[in-house]
Design a protein around this motif. Structure first.
Motif, short mmCIF file in Angstrom:
data_model
loop_
_atom_site.label_atom_id
_atom_site.label_comp_id
_atom_site.label_asym_id
_atom_site.label_seq_id
_atom_site.Cartn_x
_atom_site.Cartn_y
_atom_site.Cartn_z
N ARG A 1 -43.19 -5.89 1.38
CA ARG A 1 -44.59 -5.71 1.70
C ARG A 1 -44.77 -5.51 3.19
NH1 ARG A 1 -46.44 -9.27 -2.67
NH2 ARG A 1 -46.57 -7.66 -4.26
N HIS A 2 -44.56 -6.62 3.90
CA HIS A 2 -44.60 -6.49 5.35
C HIS A 2 -43.44 -7.29 5.85
CE1 HIS A 2 -48.40 -4.48 5.29
NE2 HIS A 2 -48.83 -5.39 4.43
N LEU A 3 -42.68 -6.66 6.66
CA LEU A 3 -41.54 -7.34 7.23
C LEU A 3 -41.89 -7.51 8.70
CD1 LEU A 3 -38.87 -8.12 5.92
CD2 LEU A 3 -37.89 -6.03 6.87
N VAL A 4 -41.83 -8.78 9.17
CA VAL A 4 -42.23 -9.04 10.55
C VAL A 4 -41.08 -9.72 11.27
CG1 VAL A 4 -43.88 -10.29 12.02
CG2 VAL A 4 -44.65 -9.21 9.90
N ALA A 5 -40.88 -9.38 12.53
CA ALA A 5 -39.84 -10.03 13.33
C ALA A 5 -40.50 -10.73 14.52
CB ALA A 5 -38.84 -9.00 13.83
N ILE A 6 -40.15 -11.97 14.73
CA ILE A 6 -40.63 -12.70 15.91
C ILE A 6 -39.43 -12.98 16.80
CG2 ILE A 6 -41.69 -14.82 16.76
CD1 ILE A 6 -43.33 -14.99 14.29
N GLU A 7 -39.55 -12.54 18.03
CA GLU A 7 -38.48 -12.75 19.00
C GLU A 7 -38.85 -13.98 19.82
OE1 GLU A 7 -36.07 -10.01 19.16
OE2 GLU A 7 -34.89 -11.53 20.23
N LEU A 8 -37.97 -14.98 19.83
CA LEU A 8 -38.24 -16.19 20.62
C LEU A 8 -37.33 -16.22 21.84
CD1 LEU A 8 -38.34 -18.81 17.71
CD2 LEU A 8 -40.27 -17.64 18.77
N LEU A 9 -37.68 -17.06 22.81
CA LEU A 9 -36.78 -17.21 23.96
C LEU A 9 -35.53 -17.94 23.52
CD1 LEU A 9 -38.93 -18.01 27.12
CD2 LEU A 9 -37.57 -15.99 26.60
N ARG A 10 -35.76 -18.92 22.60
CA ARG A 10 -34.64 -19.73 22.13
C ARG A 10 -34.96 -20.07 20.67
NH1 ARG A 10 -34.49 -24.93 21.48
NH2 ARG A 10 -36.54 -25.18 22.40
N ALA A 11 -34.00 -19.88 19.78
CA ALA A 11 -34.28 -20.17 18.37
C ALA A 11 -33.18 -21.02 17.77
CB ALA A 11 -34.41 -18.87 17.58
N ASP A 12 -33.57 -21.87 16.80
CA ASP A 12 -32.56 -22.66 16.10
C ASP A 12 -33.00 -22.86 14.65
OD1 ASP A 12 -34.65 -24.37 16.33
OD2 ASP A 12 -33.73 -25.62 17.87
N ALA A 13 -32.25 -23.69 13.94
CA ALA A 13 -32.53 -23.87 12.51
C ALA A 13 -33.90 -24.49 12.30
CB ALA A 13 -31.45 -24.77 11.89
N ARG A 14 -34.34 -25.33 13.28
CA ARG A 14 -35.64 -25.99 13.12
C ARG A 14 -36.77 -24.96 13.19
NH1 ARG A 14 -39.73 -28.96 15.98
NH2 ARG A 14 -39.02 -28.06 17.94
#
Ligand SMILES: Nc1ncnc2c1ncn2[C@@H]1O[C@H](COP(=O)(O)OP(=O)(O)O)[C@@H](O)[C@H]1O
Ligand SMILES: [Mg+2]
Lengths: 318, 246
Positions: A230-243
């Protein structure tokens, strides 16, 4: 729009444990360019042979212009409505280009100046005019394919059926064939083609049927992408982890979150609040958002998902 | 049943003949076999007519024997051409486009049968003509021409040969429809036709230059030809042809 060709529970078994084509039901509208998409062994050729009356169904049937393909007496009439480009060009290689066309013209009941005129028109429009007296066996693969297309069009069929028309051609020859297909549709003909090239289906087809023995999906190329992703969205973070992944996943309406480096990708159901809520949840959790982008899924994504979801392997191998 | 559309049938047969004419592999034996058999028949006949025959054949029975011997032609030649007919369409992948034309199964079968039958019978006829003229030249000076069993020769050339040709053609096509490659098709067809070949020579010679006996033999062959025709027609369906073999 009027339905020109209807498959109804179309099934064909070659005697193996599972049918090669199993319960296909769909209809193709007059003037539509319809693609059968599926991997090798999916039953595309079998389907085409069933639709054109070359093979008889083991169950179900198909109608071409209202005629039942099971009706043997209607066979010649059905075949007159259809121009077939089989998987292999199948030219008589020891005969000339012109003779190949004349033969099929006559077998379709053409003769005299009418036949001569049509042969000349096809030779010109497919760029074969200066090869007319050459033996068909001496042509390049691309030209053979064009001759086979000319052969299929000679009797001016309402419906053109092509089995993997661009398969095995170099990019230039393939483009020539694609252009010919678009010209066919522009002329108002119903066109059915099978392909395992996603690009062909995406660029050419009004609607795509994804098959693998059974009908897995049927929609416009855009609809197929839209419906499956349907809609695929990507969020780019400065730092990402499992939480971060977990936090985002807990937001209502967010589905199938995946994390790749600092990038979280997810699917959004319907609802305007979902993306803002997701961003808010991440920010509250102490994550810093670099960018948010809607992704455009390709037909390939959609296709692989549909094919992947069909757990049954391609069937019918004896 | 719908009537056969002869222009379509002729077009298909013509195409097959054009392909045969382009193929050295088919053309070469097509001419060598009749020349060899006719030459052999004439040579042996001339030995007999000159009293040089090792087994003491009379001129009359030698003439008849070799007239029967030439019946090998309408049996062999259609196998040579017909056995490859459908198999080649399959292995060259030309069968599918052909089957997508308005030709009915029957028209397809008749067209496919005419292509081997016409040259086979033409060459058989030519061989009988050469044999007759040769025999005339050989016998000319020695005894009245009317002593030779011409009736048997005419019966062989005009009745037995076409019947055998028809039979052989349909055996070849039936095999060709099921076979995977040309060589095996020719071998299987030859194996199937072998008993017929022996029967033709055996019964033909046993019956002797006796017109009534020969007519009875012709009727028997006609019956067998009809049965083979029935079997071939019943299994000659585009669906099965396309799926079988290859
Ligand atoms: N003549 C045949 N005999 C037995 N099995 C066949 C025959 N033709 C196709 N199949 C089987 O049917 C399945 C579908 O084949 P096909 O229609 O050719 O698929 P595709 O054109 O999509 O590659 C395959 O598993 C193939 O092995
Ligand atoms: Mg295929």
């Amino acid at each position: 729009m009027e339905e020109y060709l209807v498959a109804s529970d179309l099934t064909r078994s070659y005697g193996g444990p599972t049918p090669a084509v199993d319960g296909l039901s769909f209809s193709v509208r007059r003037g539509e360019l319809f693609a059968l998409l599926g991997p090798n062994g999916a039953g595309k050729t079998t389907t085409i042979r069933l639709l054109t009356g070359l093979l008889g169904p083991t169950r179900g049937t198909a109608y071409v212009g209202g005629l039942d393909v099971r009706d043997l007496d209607a066979g010649p009439e059905i075949r007159r409505h259809i121009g077939l480009l089989p998987e292999a060009a199948g030219l008589y290689e020891s005969l000339t280009v012109r003779r190949n066309l004349e033969l099929f013209g006559r077998l379709f009941g053409l003769s005299g100046t009418d036949l001569d005129g049509r042969v000349r028109t096809q030779l010109l429009s497919l760029g074969l005019a200066d090869r007319a007296e050459q033996k068909a066996g001496t042509l390049s693969k691309g030209l053979k394919q064009r001759l086979a297309i000319a052969r299929a069009l000679l009797h001016e069929p309402d419906c053109v059926v092509l089995d993997e028309p661009t398969s095995g051609l170099d990019p230039e020859a393939a483009k020539g064939v694609r252009d010919a297909l678009l010209a066919l549709r522009a002329s108002g003909r119903t066109v059915i083609l099978s392909t395992h090239h996603l690009e062909d289906a995406d660029r050419l087809a009004d609607r795509v049927a994804v098959i693998r023995g059974r009908l897995l999906a049927l929609d416009t190329p855009a609809g197929l992408k839209e419906r499956l992703f349907r809609h695929l969205v990507a969020i780019e973070l400065l730092r990402a982890d499992a939480r971060a992944e977990e936090l985002l996943g807990s937001v209502e309406g967010v589905r199938s979150v995946t994390r790749e480096g600092t990038r979280l990708t997810f699917e959004v159901g319907t609802g305007e609040e979902i993306v803002p809520s997701g961003v808010e949840a991440l920010v509250r959790g102490g994550y810093r958002v670099r960018s948010v982008a809607a992704l455009n899924p390709t037909l390939e994504d959609a296709y692989l998902r549909v094919i992947g979801a069909a757990s049954t392997p391609p069937s019918g191998a004896a | 049943m719908r009537p056969i559309r002869w222009p379509l049938v002729k077009e298909l047969a013509r195409k097959d003949l054009e392909e045969i004419a382009q193929s050295r592999q088919l053309l070469y034996p097509l001419f060598v076999v009749p020349v060899f058999l006719t030459g052999d028949a004439l040579l042996t006949f001339s030995l007999a007519a000159n009293g040089l025959s090792t087994n003491g054949l009379s001129t009359q029975s030698a003439f008849f024997t070799f007239a029967e011997f030439l019946l090998l032609l309408p049996v062999i030649l259609p196998i040579l051409l017909g056995a490859s007919s459908v198999v080649l369409e399959k292995s060259n992948r030309t069968l599918e486009p052909l089957l997508s034309t308005p030709l009915t199964d029957t028209e397809l079968l008749v067209g496919k049968a005419l292509a081997p039958l016409v040259p086979a019978l033409a060459l058989t006829g030519a061989s009988y003509t050469v044999y007759s003229l040769g025999a005339l030249a050989i016998v000319n000076s020695r005894e009245p021409l009317t002593n030779l069993p011409w009736g048997s020769l005419l019966l062989a050339a005009f009745v037995l040969a076409p019947l055998l040709g028809l039979l052989s053609t349909f055996v070849a096509l039936a095999v060709s429809t099921k076979a995977k490659e040309v060589r095996s098709a020719q071998q299987i067809a030859t194996l199937l036709i072998l008993p017929l070949l022996l029967a033709v020579i055996g019964v033909g010679l046993a019956v002797g230059p006796n017109l009534l006996g020969q007519l009875a033999f012709a009727l028997a062959i006609a019956a067998v030809a009809y049965a083979v025709l029935q079997v071939t027609v019943s299994r000659f369906h585009r669906d099965q042809i396309l799926v079988a073999g290859v």
